[in-house]
Write a protein that holds these residues in place. Sequence first.
Motif: not given
Length: 158
Positions: A90-97, A15-26
């Motif tokens: 404004g960037l997150l990852h969701l695992g199963a839990d 999930v990422a906010f639509g108004d962010i630009v970021l480097k791929r390393y993040i």
Amino acid sequence: SLSLAEDALAPGTLVAFGDIVLKRYIVHALLEEAGPGITLAVDSALAGVDLPDRVIADRPDTGRFSVDEVRLSAIGDAVPVTASHGVWIGLLHLGADGAAALRGAIGDARADGTLRTARLADVLARVLAQGHAIRVVWSRGGWVNVNNLADLVDASGL
């Protein structure tokens, strides 16, 4: 708006906010450190800065490599500026839990009438208050929140 995609919040979702630009390393760091819960990308260079989505973790970023997980302790505008360890970008990852916990928190906010005015940080704070651990992955810069032309110019330098 995330509640409109609630049914699509599955394990492995970014999930990422639509108004962010970021480097791929993040993104790479987030994916490498992601587990079964929720993992947030946090910019520790913004510790102590008065910006929305401030966070406190169980320990601040020291800039040194560590294999120990860092856990979120608090998130949102209620986090005192001087106590913050950084800002969630404004960037997150969701695992199963994590996917299940976030869907549950969205449902709870809908049920108690707070969803219409809730920010995603508010929903994450609810997940945290329900006893779910949220992991933090530190970065220092490498992203821009694009709200105007000047921000877009800054983003071109990434």
